[in-house]
Design an enzyme around this catalytic site. Structure first.
Site, PDB file in Angstrom:
ATOM      1  N   GLU A  60       0.903  -1.137  -0.163  1.00 55.66           N
ATOM      2  CA  GLU A  60      -0.473  -0.224  -0.238  1.00 55.66           C
ATOM      3  C   GLU A  60       0.964   1.439   0.246  1.00 55.66           C
ATOM      4  O   GLU A  60       0.446   2.354  -0.612  1.00 55.66           O
ATOM      5  CB  GLU A  60      -1.330   0.061   1.276  1.00 55.66           C
ATOM      6  CG  GLU A  60      -2.190  -0.774   0.801  1.00 55.66           C
ATOM      7  CD  GLU A  60      -2.121  -2.465   0.937  1.00 55.66           C
ATOM      8  OE1 GLU A  60      -0.509  -2.675   2.531  1.00 55.66           O
ATOM      9  OE2 GLU A  60      -2.629  -3.587   1.801  1.00 55.66           O
ATOM     10  N   HIS A 129     -11.013  -4.768   9.911  1.00 60.71           N
ATOM     11  CA  HIS A 129     -11.569  -4.081   8.554  1.00 60.71           C
ATOM     12  C   HIS A 129     -12.711  -3.632   8.684  1.00 60.71           C
ATOM     13  O   HIS A 129     -13.879  -4.107   8.373  1.00 60.71           O
ATOM     14  CB  HIS A 129     -11.763  -5.678   8.442  1.00 60.71           C
ATOM     15  CG  HIS A 129     -10.620  -6.295   7.697  1.00 60.71           C
ATOM     16  ND1 HIS A 129      -9.163  -6.662   8.221  1.00 60.71           N
ATOM     17  CD2 HIS A 129      -9.830  -6.480   6.296  1.00 60.71           C
ATOM     18  CE1 HIS A 129      -8.352  -7.470   7.631  1.00 60.71           C
ATOM     19  NE2 HIS A 129      -8.548  -7.179   6.187  1.00 60.71           N
TER      20      HIS A 129
END
Lengths: 331, 323
Positions: A60, A129
């Site tokens: 990322e 998440h």
């Protein structure tokens, strides 16, 4: 008017902009053939090819940094960050690099990039998440932050974001991808910094972002049944924030609840409540009430997780207290 | 000697002298308390920036570091706007908003210095992705120090650059110290092997020898334009000053003998001067004239910058967002 899902709306917005502007590219994990785990980008690689819909390794910070450099040199990259929780991984590239480049260069360099990611709990995905981290990036000067609350907003805000010459972070509610809403077939854009009054009302203003707009709308329906008229306002972008629409509404209703799925402490609800308290203080009949996500890591167990986010019932309960003039702190 | 080679030698010599002189004046500004903040001197590493940037076209890009004045000069920046930036003046490259650690000069392909160690690795690789997607033949050089070898971002982008065959050259200036600590205490294994792990061809070169640096870079730039990149260069070099201008007492991490050895035996400018004279590329008098002229230019630029205006106060909140 036809109705499409939020997922289709995002897909259409990106496809239209990619057709219009050959410098628009997408990069991220499993964005090409897989079309992302949420299948939001399905079909794009078939139309635009792997040169413009680029699968990256699970890196990322790396691909966000590459997007910053690509944006500085002539492309308009869309970074696909699979979960909002991964924002922590990319903070240096987003906040130290993308957000500051235009300013630090005295206006010479620009970073026209979009980082699309998501927010939202109650998907039973536990603490890494499920977070709603938009307040973190809205804190940073140089970043714009959009929070679509329906398919319509998702399409209009995404198209505006892609054409903006600054880094824009868009948070989609990952639980709303299959929710349908009327979306015009003809082209439209939604300007940043313009709140939308979803429903007019006289007694109390419910200011809600993203996933919480439908919570506020449901609460407004329940309140209507009890003869309380609620106005529902969706800022649509929290940076820039349309302060005047919020203030004018509260001047009219004299009461406000701010509802947002980010953590309550130091969050978006605090910022908006302070704007109202400052500019509509003498019109208020009750303290501005804040409802954010509970200040705990998101738990896995469904019975616990459901306690952490605002619900229509809790909004109604608070609204009634404000109407009665009962002052009570409820997290 | 061919006249174009002589021209190139003189050009590189002058650029190295300009960097040395710029840093001398910047250090003086600090010592005289005329410069806000502090700065990181490039002196000693001139052959790296000049050897590499002389092999680039104006349309090629670089990204730079907190120790970035050398890269900036070598890529074509002017003294006046640089000194103005160091002093926070309106005529600076960034209207005084960036300062020493953030000078960007995009007209000459300098995408900016970066005050986060390794922070520009993504930007450089992204610039190379732009070149590949838009089909330009531009090459990007990513300057970073041995200290940045500790940053994960570098390896993430090296991996992608290798997968996608991007025209980027990672130039690691190994000046043997990350801040106040020796490189061998912080970097396990060979620095070169860190690129090779990704299948990136890596080269070690004497960073004090401007011709060696330039020859290697020319080859790698040409190969990058043909799609054979990325590449890694590890350049052996030395910073004469401390980590920053205030790092005066350094004996706890490196000896005065070591510093003297690099200055006396391996100075990139002195050694190149001797080489040029020996090869009859230039006369001592010519080179002396260049040094004197550059010194005058630098002094004039400092005077100009000291007198220049600060930005108007209403600029404090301009440039947060682009139109």
């Amino acid at each position: 008017m036809r109705s499409i899902t939020l997922s289709q709306a995002v897909n259409e917005a990106i496809a239209e902009e990619m057709r219009r502007d050959p410098t628009v590219i997408i990069l991220g994990e499993d964005v090409a053939e897989a079309g992302t785990p949420f299948k939001v980008l399905s079909g794009l690689v078939e139309e635009f090819g792997t040169d413009r819909v680029i699968d990256t390794p699970i890196s990322e910070p790396g691909f966000t940094g590459i997007a910053v450099g690509a944006a500085m040199t002539g492309l308009r990259p869309i970074v696909d960050l699979m979960f909002g929780d991964f924002l922590y991984l990319v903070m240096d590239q987003l906040c130290n690099q993308a957000a500051k480049t235009h300013y630090m260069s005295g206006g010479k360099l620009t970073v026209p990039m979009v980082l699309r990611t998501n927010l939202g709990a109650t998907r039973r995905s536990a603490a890494q998440h499920s977070q709603s981290l938009h307040a973190l990036v809205a804190h940073i000067p140089g970043l714009k932050v959009a929070m679509p609350s329906s398919a319509y907003e998702a399409k209009g805000l995404m198209k505006t974001a892609i054409r903006d010459n600054n880094p824009v972070v868009i948070f989609e509610d990952k639980l709303m991808y299959q929710d349908k809403a009327p979306v015009p077939e003809e082209e439209f854009l939604i300007p940043f910094g313009e709140a939308k009054v979803h429903q007019a009302g006289d007694d109390i203003t419910l200011i809600a972002t993203s996933s919480m707009v439908q919570v506020a709308q449901a609460a407004a329906r329940l309140l209507a049944a009890q003869n309380i008229s609620a106005e529902v306002i969706d800022p649509r972008t929290i940076a820039p924030l349309d302060c005047s629409t919020l203030i004018e509404s509260v001047k009219k209703t004299s009461r406000a609840i701010v509802i947002d799925e980010g953590h309550q402490q130091y969050g978006v609800t605090a910022e908006i409540a302070s704007v109202i308290a400052h500019d509509a203080f003498y019109y208020l009949d009750a303290p501005v009430h804040r409802m954010g996500a509970m200040d705990v890591p998101v738990p896995f167990s469904p019975v616990l997780e459901d306690l952490t986010v605002p619900t229509p019932d809790r909004v109604v309960e608070q609204a009634k207290k404000l109407m009665r003039g009962v002052r009570e702190h409820v997290a | 000697m061919a006249s174009n080679q002589r021209e190139q030698w003189l050009r590189m010599y002058e650029q190295m002298v300009k960097i040395r002189q710029f840093e001398f004046q910047a250090n003086q500004l600090y010592l005289d308390a005329k410069m806000p903040g502090l700065t990181h001197m490039y002196s000693g590493q001139e052959a790296v920036a000049v050897g590499i940037c002389d092999a680039l076209e104006k349309t090629d890009s670089i990204t730079s570091t907190h120790r970035g004045h050398g890269h900036c000069v070598a890529k074509g920046a002017e003294f006046k706007a640089m000194f103005c930036e160091l002093l926070g003046k309106a005529e600076g490259y960034c209207r005084g908003k960036g300062g020493s650690m953030h000078i960007a000069d995009q007209d000459n392909g300098n995408l900016g210095a970066n005050a986060i160690v390794g922070g520009s690795a993504g930007i450089a690789t992204g610039a190379a992705l732009t070149a590949k997607i838009l089909g330009t033949d531009s090459v990007t050089v990513c300057f970073f120090g041995d200290g940045a070898m500790g940053q994960g971002l570098l390896y993430e982008v090296m991996n992608m650059a290798a997968l996608w065959h991007l025209p980027v050259i990672y130039a690691c200036e190994n000046n043997h110290y990350g801040e106040y600590t020796k490189t061998e205490e912080m970097a396990a294994g060979e620095l070169k092997a860190r690129g090779e792990a990704f299948g990136i061809e890596a080269f070690e070169v004497d960073g004090q020898n401007v011709l060696a640096v330039n020859n290697l870079t020319q080859t790698l730039v040409e190969r990058s334009r043909k799609g054979e990149g990325p590449f890694l260069m590890v350049l052996d070099t030395y910073r004469y000053h401390g980590h920053h201008v205030g790092d005066i007492n350094r004996t706890y991490y490196r000896s005065k003998e070591e510093e003297a050895h690099w200055r006396d035996e391996r100075d990139p400018i002195d050694n190149f001067e001797a080489h040029m004279i020996a090869k009859k590329g230039a006369t001592k008098k010519e080179l002396k004239e260049i040094r004197a002229r550059v010194e005058q230019e630098a002094k004039a630029a400092v005077e100009y910058a000291l007198q220049a205006d600060y930005p108007p106060l209403d600029e404090v909140d301009s440039h947060v967002f682009a139109a």
